[in-house]
Write an enzyme that holds these catalytic residues in place. Structure first.
Site, PDB file in Angstrom:
ATOM      1  N   LYS A 113       9.725  37.327 -14.178  1.00  0.00           N
ATOM      2  CA  LYS A 113      10.739  37.028 -13.158  1.00  0.00           C
ATOM      3  C   LYS A 113      10.821  38.177 -12.150  1.00  0.00           C
ATOM      4  O   LYS A 113      10.969  37.951 -10.944  1.00  0.00           O
ATOM      5  CB  LYS A 113      12.113  36.809 -13.813  1.00  0.00           C
TER       6      LYS A 113
ATOM      7  N   THR B 207      17.136  36.438 -12.273  1.00  0.00           N
ATOM      8  CA  THR B 207      17.982  36.717 -13.438  1.00  0.00           C
ATOM      9  C   THR B 207      18.373  38.188 -13.495  1.00  0.00           C
ATOM     10  O   THR B 207      17.626  39.050 -13.017  1.00  0.00           O
ATOM     11  CB  THR B 207      17.217  36.331 -14.730  1.00  0.00           C
ATOM     12  N   ASP B 208      19.512  38.442 -14.128  1.00  0.00           N
ATOM     13  CA  ASP B 208      19.930  39.844 -14.312  1.00  0.00           C
ATOM     14  C   ASP B 208      18.988  40.582 -15.269  1.00  0.00           C
ATOM     15  O   ASP B 208      19.013  41.813 -15.348  1.00  0.00           O
ATOM     16  CB  ASP B 208      21.378  39.923 -14.815  1.00  0.00           C
ATOM     17  N   GLU B 209      18.135  39.817 -15.989  1.00  0.00           N
ATOM     18  CA  GLU B 209      17.243  40.461 -16.956  1.00  0.00           C
ATOM     19  C   GLU B 209      16.196  41.336 -16.277  1.00  0.00           C
ATOM     20  O   GLU B 209      15.556  42.158 -16.931  1.00  0.00           O
ATOM     21  CB  GLU B 209      16.598  39.407 -17.873  1.00  0.00           C
TER      22      GLU B 209
ATOM     23  N   TYR C  80       9.141  37.607 -20.340  1.00  0.00           N
ATOM     24  CA  TYR C  80       9.930  36.723 -19.468  1.00  0.00           C
ATOM     25  C   TYR C  80      10.507  37.509 -18.291  1.00  0.00           C
ATOM     26  O   TYR C  80      10.292  37.158 -17.122  1.00  0.00           O
ATOM     27  CB  TYR C  80      11.062  36.050 -20.258  1.00  0.00           C
TER      28      TYR C  80
HETATM   29  P1  NAD Z   1      15.133  25.510 -18.287  1.00  0.00           P
HETATM   30  O1  NAD Z   1      14.052  26.056 -19.170  1.00  0.00           O
HETATM   31  O2  NAD Z   1      16.239  24.729 -18.879  1.00  0.00           O
HETATM   32  O3  NAD Z   1      14.467  24.582 -17.162  1.00  0.00           O
HETATM   33  C1  NAD Z   1      13.280  24.908 -16.503  1.00  0.00           C
HETATM   34  C2  NAD Z   1      12.768  23.658 -15.787  1.00  0.00           C
HETATM   35  O4  NAD Z   1      11.587  24.023 -15.050  1.00  0.00           O
HETATM   36  C3  NAD Z   1      12.363  22.519 -16.733  1.00  0.00           C
HETATM   37  O5  NAD Z   1      12.866  21.294 -16.262  1.00  0.00           O
HETATM   38  C4  NAD Z   1      10.842  22.535 -16.710  1.00  0.00           C
HETATM   39  O6  NAD Z   1      10.258  21.262 -16.916  1.00  0.00           O
HETATM   40  C5  NAD Z   1      10.586  23.046 -15.291  1.00  0.00           C
HETATM   41  N1  NAD Z   1       9.269  23.694 -15.158  1.00  0.00           N
HETATM   42  C6  NAD Z   1       8.734  24.626 -15.996  1.00  0.00           C
HETATM   43  N2  NAD Z   1       7.506  24.965 -15.561  1.00  0.00           N
HETATM   44  C7  NAD Z   1       7.268  24.247 -14.441  1.00  0.00           C
HETATM   45  C8  NAD Z   1       6.191  24.174 -13.516  1.00  0.00           C
HETATM   46  N3  NAD Z   1       5.081  24.911 -13.683  1.00  0.00           N
HETATM   47  N4  NAD Z   1       6.299  23.345 -12.449  1.00  0.00           N
HETATM   48  C9  NAD Z   1       7.402  22.586 -12.285  1.00  0.00           C
HETATM   49  N5  NAD Z   1       8.456  22.604 -13.116  1.00  0.00           N
HETATM   50  C10 NAD Z   1       8.393  23.431 -14.189  1.00  0.00           C
HETATM   51  O7  NAD Z   1      15.648  26.778 -17.482  1.00  0.00           O
HETATM   52  P2  NAD Z   1      17.120  27.102 -16.928  1.00  0.00           P
HETATM   53  O8  NAD Z   1      17.878  27.785 -17.980  1.00  0.00           O
HETATM   54  O9  NAD Z   1      17.675  25.897 -16.256  1.00  0.00           O
HETATM   55  O10 NAD Z   1      16.762  28.198 -15.824  1.00  0.00           O
HETATM   56  C11 NAD Z   1      16.466  27.812 -14.483  1.00  0.00           C
HETATM   57  C12 NAD Z   1      16.182  29.064 -13.662  1.00  0.00           C
HETATM   58  O11 NAD Z   1      17.291  29.943 -13.706  1.00  0.00           O
HETATM   59  C13 NAD Z   1      14.985  29.864 -14.191  1.00  0.00           C
HETATM   60  O12 NAD Z   1      14.260  30.330 -13.079  1.00  0.00           O
HETATM   61  C14 NAD Z   1      15.625  31.022 -14.955  1.00  0.00           C
HETATM   62  O13 NAD Z   1      14.796  32.154 -14.922  1.00  0.00           O
HETATM   63  C15 NAD Z   1      16.886  31.239 -14.137  1.00  0.00           C
HETATM   64  N6  NAD Z   1      18.045  31.796 -14.870  1.00  0.00           N
HETATM   65  C16 NAD Z   1      18.479  31.204 -16.032  1.00  0.00           C
HETATM   66  C17 NAD Z   1      19.609  31.730 -16.673  1.00  0.00           C
HETATM   67  C18 NAD Z   1      20.153  31.076 -17.931  1.00  0.00           C
HETATM   68  O14 NAD Z   1      21.104  31.609 -18.513  1.00  0.00           O
HETATM   69  N7  NAD Z   1      19.651  29.943 -18.369  1.00  0.00           N
HETATM   70  C19 NAD Z   1      20.268  32.841 -16.148  1.00  0.00           C
HETATM   71  C20 NAD Z   1      19.785  33.418 -14.961  1.00  0.00           C
HETATM   72  C21 NAD Z   1      18.684  32.872 -14.323  1.00  0.00           C
HETATM   73  P1  TYD Z   2      19.390  33.547 -25.312  1.00  0.00           P
HETATM   74  O1  TYD Z   2      20.275  32.355 -25.240  1.00  0.00           O
HETATM   75  O2  TYD Z   2      17.974  33.374 -25.773  1.00  0.00           O
HETATM   76  O3  TYD Z   2      19.445  34.244 -23.878  1.00  0.00           O
HETATM   77  P2  TYD Z   2      18.862  35.698 -23.387  1.00  0.00           P
HETATM   78  O4  TYD Z   2      18.030  36.278 -24.451  1.00  0.00           O
HETATM   79  O5  TYD Z   2      18.061  35.319 -22.195  1.00  0.00           O
HETATM   80  O6  TYD Z   2      20.077  36.506 -23.080  1.00  0.00           O
HETATM   81  O7  TYD Z   2      20.063  34.613 -26.282  1.00  0.00           O
HETATM   82  C1  TYD Z   2      21.352  35.135 -26.009  1.00  0.00           C
HETATM   83  C2  TYD Z   2      21.639  36.202 -27.044  1.00  0.00           C
HETATM   84  O8  TYD Z   2      21.735  35.569 -28.337  1.00  0.00           O
HETATM   85  C3  TYD Z   2      20.537  37.248 -27.191  1.00  0.00           C
HETATM   86  O9  TYD Z   2      21.135  38.520 -27.444  1.00  0.00           O
HETATM   87  C4  TYD Z   2      19.745  36.796 -28.395  1.00  0.00           C
HETATM   88  C5  TYD Z   2      20.784  36.114 -29.277  1.00  0.00           C
HETATM   89  N1  TYD Z   2      20.298  34.998 -30.112  1.00  0.00           N
HETATM   90  C6  TYD Z   2      20.573  34.987 -31.495  1.00  0.00           C
HETATM   91  O10 TYD Z   2      21.216  35.906 -32.034  1.00  0.00           O
HETATM   92  N2  TYD Z   2      20.102  33.950 -32.249  1.00  0.00           N
HETATM   93  C7  TYD Z   2      19.384  32.930 -31.694  1.00  0.00           C
HETATM   94  O11 TYD Z   2      18.951  32.003 -32.454  1.00  0.00           O
HETATM   95  C8  TYD Z   2      19.125  32.934 -30.293  1.00  0.00           C
HETATM   96  C9  TYD Z   2      18.348  31.835 -29.645  1.00  0.00           C
HETATM   97  C10 TYD Z   2      19.620  33.988 -29.535  1.00  0.00           C
END
Ligand code: NAD
Ligand code: TYD
Length: 340
Positions: free
Chosen positions: A157, A125-127, A153
């Site tokens: 990562k 992630t970019d985080e 988090y």
């Molecule tokens: P999500 O929380 O929707 O899904 C995570 C999945 O992983 C779930 O299905 C969960 O059951 C499974 N999981 C959790 N712990 C586990 C374990 N110990 N063993 C096996 N499976 C397990 O997450 P997401 O938003 O789909 O993100 C997926 C990946 O992408 C993550 O690694 C996250 O860090 C990365 N990512 C997400 C975003 C975003 O905007 N959502 C952006 C950049 C990177």
């Molecule tokens: P989020 O979807 O949790 O992603 P991330 O924190 O990983 O970027 O949140 C996106 C942005 O929205 C973040 O600046 C936090 C804000 N946010 C709210 O203002 N209210 C909310 O209820 C949530 C879940 C997020």
């Protein structure tokens, strides 16, 4: 080839499974997922009977279970999406983030070393770069930006990324890493900003905006992320890291207003609540490397992607209503009850 996708019952992982089965009919996709609160087997129901697909319920921290899957399936490629992914939850309870995101990644890579694979791809992630100031729109994260994390988090990562590079250097594991900006699209769990705001607006519930809503995120439609990972798997040299993002920066409050407008709901639903601890101000990706090296560019404009996403949540009410009817109620009370 056989591609092992971990976390494929979650948001991005499930979109990746669908994308891969569609784009590469000669590949076999094996999904490993522990089905935590964020994993939903119902999401994968359209592909459960597909002979090119297999689902295995298993935890990536469980070494014996991982070895069994590798014995049975002999994957060529592993794409690791499995993670605890929600910043707010990591602030409440960091332990499970360290276990899954760090230890789980190490166990998976040990298994890859033992059985041999041609690629281990870590979905990061970019985080991991921390945040950028709001008053410096000229600054972006590049692959050279130092790791500088804010939340449990992002720290977990970043730790995983360091381990991935260490396994490459020390053991020669053929790895790649991608660091993507915020994704949006179908099947995102309604604890994240966009689906949470859509669900609350549809239920005429307050829309909880943290702080002043001025924090900026760089939004990418999930399918564009899936395409980028696929390109990296097939064309990127091992040992490389790629940033993925679409130059699509938006303030949270502007996204919330847009959702309300599209749903024909009143802005009086917006409720400003106590800010997130350590809240990152701005994320912004410079995607030059993946564009130059692999020809990747985002294809979905935010204006189109957000409409597609809102329409998806409108037409899949049962999917997210099932989620928010159970345990989610307790989560919501705990996270938001004392916040306003
Ligand atoms: P999500 O929380 O929707 O899904 C995570 C999945 O992983 C779930 O299905 C969960 O059951 C499974 N999981 C959790 N712990 C586990 C374990 N110990 N063993 C096996 N499976 C397990 O997450 P997401 O938003 O789909 O993100 C997926 C990946 O992408 C993550 O690694 C996250 O860090 C990365 N990512 C997400 C975003 C975003 O905007 N959502 C952006 C950049 C990177
Ligand atoms: P989020 O979807 O949790 O992603 P991330 O924190 O990983 O970027 O949140 C996106 C942005 O929205 C973040 O600046 C936090 C804000 N946010 C709210 O203002 N209210 C909310 O209820 C949530 C879940 C997020």
């Amino acid at each position: 080839m056989t591609v092992l996708v971990t976390g494929g019952a979650g948001f991005i992982g499930s979109n990746f499974v669908f994308y891969m089965l569609d784009a590469h009919s000669d590949d076999r996709i094996v999904c490993v997922d522990a089905l935590t609160y964020a994993g939903n087997l119902e999401t994968l129901s359209p592909v459960m009977d597909n002979p090119a697909f297999r689902f295995v319920k298993a935890d990536i921290t469980d070494r014996a279970a991982m070895e069994k899957v590798f014995e049975e399936e002999k994957p060529d490629v592993v794409v690791n999406f499995a993670a605890e992914s929600h910043v707010d939850r990591s602030i409440e309870d960091p332990g499970v983030f360290l276990n899954t995101n760090i230890i789980g990644t190490a166990v998976l890579m040990d298994t890859c070393r033992k059985y041999g694979i041609s690629r281990f791809h870590q979905v990061s992630t970019d985080e991991v770069y921390g945040d950028l100031p709001l008053d410096r729109p000229d600054l972006f994260f590049t692959e050279e930006t130092p790791i500088h994390t804010s939340s449990p988090y992002s720290s977990s990562k970043a730790s995983a990324d360091l381990l991935v590079m260490a396994y490459h250097r020390t053991y020669g594991l053929p790895v790649t890493i991608s660091r993507c900006s915020n994704n949006y699209g179908p099947y995102q769990f309604p604890e994240k900003l966009i689906p949470l705001m859509i669900a609350n607006a549809l239920n005429d519930k307050p829309l909880p905006v943290y702080g002043k809503g001025e924090n900026v995120r760089d939004w990418l439609y999930v399918e564009d992320h899936c395409k980028a990972i696929d390109l990296i798997l097939r064309h990127a040299p091992v040992g490389e890291t790629y940033n993925i993002g679409g130059h699509n920066e938006m303030r949270n409050i502007d996204i919330v207003r847009l959702i309300l407008q599209r749903l024909g709901k009143d802005e009086s639903l917006i409720t400003y609540v106590t800010d997130r601890k350590g809240h990152d101000l701005r994320y912004a990706i410079d995607p030059t490397k993946i564009h130059k090296d692999l020809g990747w560019l985002p294809e979905t404009k935010f204006a189109d992607g957000i409409v597609k996403t809102i329409d998806w949540y409108l037409s899949h009410r049962e999917w997210w209503e099932n989620i928010i009817s159970g345990d989610y109620q307790n989560y919501y009370r705990k996270m938001y009850g004392s916040r306003s």
